[in-house]
Design a protein around this motif. Structure first.
Motif, PDB file in Angstrom:
ATOM      1  N   ASN A  97      -1.139 114.391   6.045  1.00 11.36           N
ATOM      2  CA  ASN A  97      -0.251 113.344   5.552  1.00 11.36           C
ATOM      3  C   ASN A  97      -0.339 113.256   4.029  1.00 11.36           C
ATOM      4  N   ALA A  98       0.331 112.258   3.454  1.00 17.07           N
ATOM      5  CA  ALA A  98       0.379 112.137   1.993  1.00 17.07           C
ATOM      6  C   ALA A  98      -0.991 111.864   1.390  1.00 17.07           C
ATOM      7  N   ASN A  99      -1.931 111.326   2.167  1.00 16.72           N
ATOM      8  CA  ASN A  99      -3.292 111.045   1.684  1.00 16.72           C
ATOM      9  C   ASN A  99      -4.229 112.228   1.875  1.00 16.72           C
ATOM     10  N   GLY A 100      -3.709 113.354   2.362  1.00 21.35           N
ATOM     11  CA  GLY A 100      -4.547 114.523   2.579  1.00 21.35           C
ATOM     12  C   GLY A 100      -5.346 114.484   3.864  1.00 21.35           C
ATOM     13  N   GLU A 101      -5.014 113.551   4.761  1.00 20.50           N
ATOM     14  CA  GLU A 101      -5.734 113.425   6.024  1.00 20.50           C
ATOM     15  C   GLU A 101      -5.032 114.237   7.108  1.00 20.50           C
ATOM     16  N   LYS A 102      -5.815 114.848   7.970  1.00 20.82           N
ATOM     17  CA  LYS A 102      -5.258 115.667   9.043  1.00 20.82           C
ATOM     18  C   LYS A 102      -4.570 114.790  10.077  1.00 20.82           C
ATOM     19  N   ILE A 103      -3.365 115.177  10.430  1.00 21.83           N
ATOM     20  CA  ILE A 103      -2.605 114.447  11.448  1.00 21.83           C
ATOM     21  C   ILE A 103      -3.010 114.977  12.818  1.00 21.83           C
ATOM     22  N   ARG A 104      -3.419 114.066  13.693  1.00 19.70           N
ATOM     23  CA  ARG A 104      -3.925 114.462  15.001  1.00 19.70           C
ATOM     24  C   ARG A 104      -2.930 114.093  16.107  1.00 19.70           C
ATOM     25  N   SER A 105      -3.298 114.482  17.327  1.00 21.29           N
ATOM     26  CA  SER A 105      -2.480 114.207  18.518  1.00 21.29           C
ATOM     27  C   SER A 105      -1.046 114.692  18.311  1.00 21.29           C
ATOM     28  N   ILE A 106      -0.947 115.939  17.887  1.00 17.98           N
ATOM     29  CA  ILE A 106       0.367 116.518  17.615  1.00 17.98           C
ATOM     30  C   ILE A 106       0.889 117.217  18.864  1.00 17.98           C
ATOM     31  N   LYS A 107       2.136 116.949  19.174  1.00 18.30           N
ATOM     32  CA  LYS A 107       2.821 117.687  20.235  1.00 18.30           C
ATOM     33  C   LYS A 107       3.596 118.828  19.587  1.00 18.30           C
ATOM     34  N   GLU A 108       3.340 120.046  20.065  1.00 14.48           N
ATOM     35  CA  GLU A 108       3.936 121.226  19.456  1.00 14.48           C
ATOM     36  C   GLU A 108       4.828 121.942  20.465  1.00 14.48           C
ATOM     37  N   TYR A 109       5.948 122.438  19.965  1.00 23.02           N
ATOM     38  CA  TYR A 109       6.883 123.172  20.807  1.00 23.02           C
ATOM     39  C   TYR A 109       7.327 124.429  20.073  1.00 23.02           C
ATOM     40  N   LEU A 110       7.206 125.563  20.737  1.00 21.55           N
ATOM     41  CA  LEU A 110       7.684 126.832  20.193  1.00 21.55           C
ATOM     42  C   LEU A 110       8.959 127.209  20.939  1.00 21.55           C
ATOM     43  N   ARG A 111      10.052 127.393  20.195  1.00 25.83           N
ATOM     44  CA  ARG A 111      11.322 127.810  20.780  1.00 25.83           C
ATOM     45  C   ARG A 111      11.741 129.140  20.172  1.00 25.83           C
ATOM     46  N   SER A 125      11.461 128.671  16.152  1.00 29.24           N
ATOM     47  CA  SER A 125      11.081 127.471  15.419  1.00 29.24           C
ATOM     48  C   SER A 125       9.931 126.785  16.142  1.00 29.24           C
ATOM     49  N   ILE A 126       9.101 126.109  15.354  1.00 24.68           N
ATOM     50  CA  ILE A 126       7.988 125.336  15.902  1.00 24.68           C
ATOM     51  C   ILE A 126       8.184 123.890  15.474  1.00 24.68           C
ATOM     52  N   THR A 127       8.184 122.984  16.444  1.00 32.19           N
ATOM     53  CA  THR A 127       8.382 121.562  16.185  1.00 32.19           C
ATOM     54  C   THR A 127       7.053 120.827  16.364  1.00 32.19           C
ATOM     55  N   PHE A 128       6.664 120.064  15.335  1.00 36.17           N
ATOM     56  CA  PHE A 128       5.429 119.280  15.367  1.00 36.17           C
ATOM     57  C   PHE A 128       5.825 117.798  15.356  1.00 36.17           C
ATOM     58  N   CYS A 129       5.462 117.050  16.388  1.00 38.51           N
ATOM     59  CA  CYS A 129       5.764 115.626  16.469  1.00 38.51           C
ATOM     60  C   CYS A 129       4.473 114.844  16.695  1.00 38.51           C
ATOM     61  N   ALA A 130       4.340 113.710  16.001  1.00 29.97           N
ATOM     62  CA  ALA A 130       3.123 112.909  16.138  1.00 29.97           C
ATOM     63  C   ALA A 130       3.396 111.488  15.704  1.00 29.97           C
ATOM     64  N   ALA A 131       2.606 110.566  16.266  1.00 32.98           N
ATOM     65  CA  ALA A 131       2.729 109.165  15.881  1.00 32.98           C
ATOM     66  C   ALA A 131       2.312 108.953  14.433  1.00 32.98           C
ATOM     67  N   GLY A 132       1.460 109.852  13.912  1.00 32.39           N
ATOM     68  CA  GLY A 132       1.012 109.730  12.528  1.00 32.39           C
ATOM     69  C   GLY A 132       2.055 110.133  11.511  1.00 32.39           C
ATOM     70  N   ILE A 133       3.195 110.630  11.963  1.00 31.43           N
ATOM     71  CA  ILE A 133       4.289 110.979  11.060  1.00 31.43           C
ATOM     72  C   ILE A 133       5.284 109.827  11.083  1.00 31.43           C
ATOM     73  N   THR A 134       5.417 109.133   9.956  1.00 30.45           N
ATOM     74  CA  THR A 134       6.306 107.983   9.882  1.00 30.45           C
ATOM     75  C   THR A 134       7.565 108.346   9.107  1.00 30.45           C
ATOM     76  N   ARG A 135       8.593 107.563   9.324  1.00 25.35           N
ATOM     77  CA  ARG A 135       9.861 107.827   8.644  1.00 25.35           C
ATOM     78  C   ARG A 135       9.722 107.557   7.154  1.00 25.35           C
ATOM     79  N   GLY A 136      10.147 108.517   6.361  1.00 27.66           N
ATOM     80  CA  GLY A 136      10.019 108.419   4.915  1.00 27.66           C
ATOM     81  C   GLY A 136       8.711 108.964   4.382  1.00 27.66           C
ATOM     82  N   SER A 137       7.796 109.400   5.260  1.00 26.58           N
ATOM     83  CA  SER A 137       6.500 109.909   4.809  1.00 26.58           C
ATOM     84  C   SER A 137       6.599 111.370   4.408  1.00 26.58           C
ATOM     85  N   LYS A 138       5.692 111.776   3.541  1.00 28.40           N
ATOM     86  CA  LYS A 138       5.614 113.165   3.085  1.00 28.40           C
ATOM     87  C   LYS A 138       4.488 113.869   3.828  1.00 28.40           C
TER      88      LYS A 138
END
Length: 209
Positions: A97-111, A125-138
């Motif tokens: 995330n923007a603070n340099g912390e590892k984002i955990r509990s990621i759901k990954e999909y390879l298509r 393409s590989i899609t990474f989705c997680a609760a730690g990713i918020t809208r507007g975050s880098k």
């Protein structure tokens, strides 16, 4: 005298046997591969079953989740073809995330866009989705010593309601009387009549046609 001679003969025979044994061992060693038995110093390590080359990374809203999507070139090092969608696959990626912390509990999909045969390369393409990713975050994606930055789009502001404009009120239509009503002639008054009119000679008195 004979016993002394016998001793020399025995010693000579032992030396000959030892010499023959030494020569045989040297020949066997010369037949071994360089580096010793079982050594494979020049062999490369086995390749990963699937390897990726990242082309681009973007943040995106997928259904109700905030995700990062990596467009990749996929090389198939397996002995069988790969195709379709995978949720369990080798994934040497790290998301911070923007603070340099590892984002955990990621759901990954390879298509994969197409079937990839053994030893071949294709697109996907590989899609990474997680609760730690918020809208507007880098978010920063790391892979193979490289990094890519992505921003998940912020929600669009709701449009302001348009002011309601009332239609102008028209004055009520006045009753259309016969132009010659004062003459008492056949037209008379017809309030609210808007249909065709037939005028009497002189053009003053009318009546519905």
């Amino acid at each position: 005298m004979n016993s002394k001679r016998d001793r020399y003969l025995i010693i000579g025979a032992v030396i000959a046997v030892l010499l023959i044994a030494f020569v045989g061992c040297a020949a066997i060693r010369n037949d071994e591969p360089p580096g010793g038995e079982g050594t494979t110093e020049n062999s490369s390590p086995p390749a990963d079953p699937v390897t990726y080359t990242v082309a681009s990374v973007e943040g995106k809203r997928v259904k109700s989740s905030n995700c990062v999507i990596a467009r990749v070139r996929v090389t198939n090092n397996r002995s069988s073809s790969i195709e379709g969608k995978y949720t369990n696959f080798p994934s040497p990626f790290t998301l911070l995330n923007a603070n340099g912390e590892k984002i955990r509990s990621i759901k990954e999909y390879l298509r994969l866009k197409e079937s990839i045969s053994p030893g071949q390369t294709g697109s996907g393409s590989i899609t990474f989705c997680a609760a730690g990713i918020t809208r507007g975050s880098k978010v920063t994606l790391y892979h193979d010593g490289k990094k890519w930055k992505a921003t998940v789009p912020k929600p669009k502001p709701k449009p302001k309601p348009r002011p309601t404009v009332e239609a102008p009120r028209l004055p009520p239509k006045s009753g259309a009387g016969g132009g010659g009503g004062g003459n008492g002639g056949g037209g008379g008054a017809y309030p609210g009549y808007t249909e065709p009119r037939c005028y009497e000679p002189g053009g003053k008195v009318w009546h519905p046609c």
